[in-house]
Design a protein around this motif. Structure first.
Motif, PDB file in Angstrom:
ATOM      1  N   UNK A 297       8.925  57.065  11.801  1.00  0.00           N
ATOM      2  CA  UNK A 297       7.954  55.980  11.935  1.00  0.00           C
ATOM      3  C   UNK A 297       6.613  56.595  12.333  1.00  0.00           C
ATOM      4  N   UNK A 298       5.682  56.755  11.374  1.00  0.00           N
ATOM      5  CA  UNK A 298       4.392  57.370  11.699  1.00  0.00           C
ATOM      6  C   UNK A 298       3.490  56.402  12.459  1.00  0.00           C
ATOM      7  N   UNK A 299       2.941  56.873  13.582  1.00  0.00           N
ATOM      8  CA  UNK A 299       2.021  56.081  14.394  1.00  0.00           C
ATOM      9  C   UNK A 299       0.951  57.000  14.983  1.00  0.00           C
ATOM     10  N   UNK A 300      -0.248  56.473  15.226  1.00  0.00           N
ATOM     11  CA  UNK A 300      -1.270  57.305  15.869  1.00  0.00           C
ATOM     12  C   UNK A 300      -0.842  57.665  17.289  1.00  0.00           C
ATOM     13  N   UNK A 301      -0.958  58.942  17.636  1.00  0.00           N
ATOM     14  CA  UNK A 301      -0.523  59.374  18.961  1.00  0.00           C
ATOM     15  C   UNK A 301      -1.572  58.996  20.001  1.00  0.00           C
ATOM     16  N   UNK A 302      -1.153  58.351  21.093  1.00  0.00           N
ATOM     17  CA  UNK A 302      -2.129  57.933  22.115  1.00  0.00           C
ATOM     18  C   UNK A 302      -2.903  59.084  22.733  1.00  0.00           C
ATOM     19  N   UNK A 303      -2.213  60.191  23.023  1.00  0.00           N
ATOM     20  CA  UNK A 303      -2.915  61.318  23.636  1.00  0.00           C
ATOM     21  C   UNK A 303      -3.931  61.921  22.670  1.00  0.00           C
ATOM     22  N   UNK A 304      -3.528  62.142  21.439  1.00  0.00           N
ATOM     23  CA  UNK A 304      -4.460  62.673  20.445  1.00  0.00           C
ATOM     24  C   UNK A 304      -5.618  61.713  20.207  1.00  0.00           C
ATOM     25  N   UNK A 305      -5.319  60.418  20.253  1.00  0.00           N
ATOM     26  CA  UNK A 305      -6.370  59.425  20.024  1.00  0.00           C
ATOM     27  C   UNK A 305      -7.475  59.538  21.070  1.00  0.00           C
ATOM     28  N   UNK A 306      -7.106  59.910  22.277  1.00  0.00           N
ATOM     29  CA  UNK A 306      -8.100  60.087  23.323  1.00  0.00           C
ATOM     30  C   UNK A 306      -8.956  61.328  23.131  1.00  0.00           C
ATOM     31  N   UNK A 307      -8.550  62.210  22.221  1.00  0.00           N
ATOM     32  CA  UNK A 307      -9.306  63.442  21.953  1.00  0.00           C
ATOM     33  C   UNK A 307     -10.190  63.331  20.716  1.00  0.00           C
ATOM     34  N   UNK A 308     -10.106  62.236  20.019  1.00  0.00           N
ATOM     35  CA  UNK A 308     -10.770  62.101  18.728  1.00  0.00           C
ATOM     36  C   UNK A 308     -12.280  62.332  18.827  1.00  0.00           C
ATOM     37  N   UNK A 309     -12.763  63.345  18.092  1.00  0.00           N
ATOM     38  CA  UNK A 309     -14.197  63.639  17.944  1.00  0.00           C
ATOM     39  C   UNK A 309     -14.921  63.862  19.270  1.00  0.00           C
ATOM     40  N   UNK A 310     -14.272  64.488  20.248  1.00  0.00           N
ATOM     41  CA  UNK A 310     -14.923  64.691  21.541  1.00  0.00           C
ATOM     42  C   UNK A 310     -15.658  66.026  21.622  1.00  0.00           C
ATOM     43  N   UNK A 311     -15.575  66.854  20.575  1.00  0.00           N
ATOM     44  CA  UNK A 311     -16.215  68.162  20.660  1.00  0.00           C
ATOM     45  C   UNK A 311     -17.724  68.028  20.801  1.00  0.00           C
ATOM     46  N   UNK A 312     -18.272  68.783  21.746  1.00  0.00           N
ATOM     47  CA  UNK A 312     -19.720  68.865  21.935  1.00  0.00           C
ATOM     48  C   UNK A 312     -20.020  70.266  22.453  1.00  0.00           C
ATOM     49  N   UNK A 313     -20.461  71.141  21.564  1.00  0.00           N
ATOM     50  CA  UNK A 313     -20.663  72.549  21.934  1.00  0.00           C
ATOM     51  C   UNK A 313     -21.596  72.676  23.129  1.00  0.00           C
ATOM     52  N   UNK A 314     -21.117  73.369  24.163  1.00  0.00           N
ATOM     53  CA  UNK A 314     -21.909  73.549  25.379  1.00  0.00           C
ATOM     54  C   UNK A 314     -22.151  75.020  25.671  1.00  0.00           C
TER      55      UNK A 314
END
Length: 566
Positions: free
Chosen positions: A352-369
């Protein structure tokens, strides 16, 4: 093989000479200062290629299922219960499969010696055999790595295989062998549980989404302090087939069965039943937490036998794409529905494929510092601890470690100076930091508690294995370049097209040289390359299959599960 070679080192304690061969990569433990003095001792490997590993895995799975049935009958008799196959599989298989794989690997190595060097001298330190060998189920994986435990396994096998006269005991006090690995099995257990717990979110996604399904967390369920009965292990008379290994397995399983599954049976069983009633558990989801907590296995066993619905939930990489993945095979064997990070197949139970909650919280958070190029490494144990699709010990020694040197040496001087290396969670004796310092003097090491923070801030990530970090980096939209040898890390046929997407976009490579060339090319401005429409399309398509993330993930779960958990 040179017939003059007569000494077989089973641990790193042996003195290496021109007549020594190594039973495996474990004998190279860097914590012993192993340089071999310019010698190049031969090393045994019972695996010609990955096909041999797959064959061994299939054999062990069948052997584990077979002995599970025989052991179940004996446990019913001795414990005075009448439990069915569904119950005993849930309780025993997570330990049995791991135990069979560990034992079979050591058996194959000794069998090679017996067939090819019947007069070879097996050098082994004196050990004190614990009784039983394991206290809890997960110990079999955590304690696959210390030399002391493996010396015990080799000692047991040598006795069963009639090779006692070939043993020369080394003058190592038993107390030294118990601490030689540098880190205890229990410490490894805590580290591994902590690592896997990072893939979960609290509270449970079922609770957050208002779904009637229980997910027991490891630390919230009692797993120690249970009363142990005084039971006779000698009365565990398991049927002994004609196959030599299975006969040995039957003999040794009675000696190694964890006390949590035998002497503590009645206390744990009663506690699990009370827990089910107290929490009104009707539908259970198992994820990583049931591996490290035997009481949760008892809860699972009770529910399986009662006919309750059991769900599984993916908690790391490799699921759906590794050709061999023992945890996935066991979890899907024990569950009715398996929740995935986006993939489907028909290999075992329903997916049963579902979006993973933990991964969902990481979506597009990259910001080079910063300007760092974060190089995330990995490696497996020095002993084979489970059959899987990458980091086999001899491969780590022969190919994986040298490939890191090839990669670093192929980088331009300016790019190499920006490398920050993140070592694997556990040091198994490979001397990883010292080895990398030889490749690149002055190399920096990442010490952040979690790789996620460093990946979200670096300019570019380099990953040399198909692990969870790769999926997290792609979800975070961190510019990423990966490489590994496909022959050593084969993917399932249905997964291969998605990895080809990454190759076509210049994200994934089959060799360290090609990966280094790409890093040199894009390191000046990673974002310019990474934001290309073709690269982003490949990333999104891959993530939708193997790392599905949605900012608003809850409706997907509710719609998919509301009628499956009532």
């Amino acid at each position: 093989m040179n017939n003059n070679i007569r000494i077989i080192a089973l641990t790193p304690y042996s003195e290496i000479s021109g007549e020594t061969i190594l039973i495996g990569a474990n004998c190279t433990d860097a914590s012993f200062g192993r340089t071999f003095g310019g010698l190049h001792p031969a090393m045994i490997s019972p695996y010609r290629d990955h096909a041999a590993i797959e064959q061994a895995s299939q054999y062990c799975w069948g052997a584990a299922l077979n002995i599970c049935g025989s052991l179940s009958e004996q446990l019913n008799r001795i414990l005075g219960v009448k439990r069915g196959p569904l119950y005993w599989e849930a309780l025993l298989l997570p330990w049995l499969v791991a135990w069979v794989e560990n034992l079979y690997d050591r058996y194959l190595r000794l069998d090679w010696v017996r067939k090819n060097m019947p007069d070879g001298i097996l050098e082994l330190p004196h050990v004190i055999l614990p009784a039983p060998l394991y206290q809890k189920s997960f110990d079999v994986w955590c304690q696959s790595h210390p030399h002391s435990v493996n010396a015990s396994i080799y000692s047991l096998l040598i006795g069963c295989m009639g090779m006692q006269n070939n043993v020369r005991f080394l003058g190592i006090p038993p107390e030294e062998t118990r601490t030689a690995s540098g880190i205890s099995g229990r410490q490894k257990l805590k580290g591994l549980v902590k690592r896997y717990a990072g893939s979960l979110i609290k509270p449970s996604p079922f609770k957050q989404a208002g779904i009637n399904c229980t997910e027991l967390m490891h630390e919230s369920v009692k797993d120690s302090g249970f009363a142990a009965q005084d039971l006779d292990r000698g009365s565990l008379r398991i049927e002994q087939p004609q196959d030599e290994f299975k006969k040995i397995l039957a003999i040794l399983t009675a000696k190694t069965l964890p006390s949590a599954l035998f002497e503590e049976y009645h206390a744990r069983s009663a506690y699990a039943q009370q827990l089910i009633q107290k929490r009104k558990i009707h539908t259970l989801c198992i994820s990583n937490t049931f591996w490290g907590n035997d009481t949760i296995k008892y809860v699972l066993a009770e529910l399986r036998e009662s006919g309750a619905r059991v769900l599984g939930r993916q908690h790391g990489s490799g699921y759906g794409n590794y050709e061999l993945n023992t945890p996935e095979q066991i979890e899907r064997h024990l569950t009715d529905i398996f929740i995935t990070w986006g993939w489907t197949d028909k290999r075992h139970c329903q997916t049963l494929p579902l979006p993973d909650p933990k991964l969902s919280g990481l979506s597009d958070i990259h910001a080079a510092a910063n300007d760092n190029i974060l190089f995330i490494g990995s490696h497996g144990g020095m002993y084979m601890f489970r059959y899987q699709s990458y980091v086999i010990p001899e491969f780590v020694y022969d190919r994986y470690a040298p490939m890191q040197g090839i990669f670093l040496n192929a980088l331009s001087k300016a790019v190499r100076s920006r490398i920050v290396y993140r070592p694997y969670l556990v040091e198994y004796g490979w001397g990883e930091r010292e080895r990398l310092k030889r490749f690149q003097p002055g190399i920096r090491f990442d010490s952040a508690p979690q790789a996620i923070k460093s990946m979200s801030r670096c300019s570019l990530a380099v990953i040399d294995h198909p692990g969870t970090s790769l999926l997290e980096a792609l979800v975070m939209n961190t510019p990423t370049i990966a490489y590994w040898e496909p022959e050593q890390s084969p993917m399932r046929a249905e997964a291969q097209p998605y990895f080809e997407l990454l190759k076509g976009a210049g994200i994934l490579f089959d060799s360290p040289e090609e990966a280094a060339k790409q890093v040199n090319s894009v390191a000046g401005d990673p974002q310019s390359w990474w934001k290309n429409n073709a690269v982003q399309a490949a990333r999104r398509n891959f993530c939708r299959r193997f790392a599905w993330a949605e900012p608003d993930w809850k409706p997907y779960w509710v719609n998919a599960l509301k009628n499956r958990t009532s």
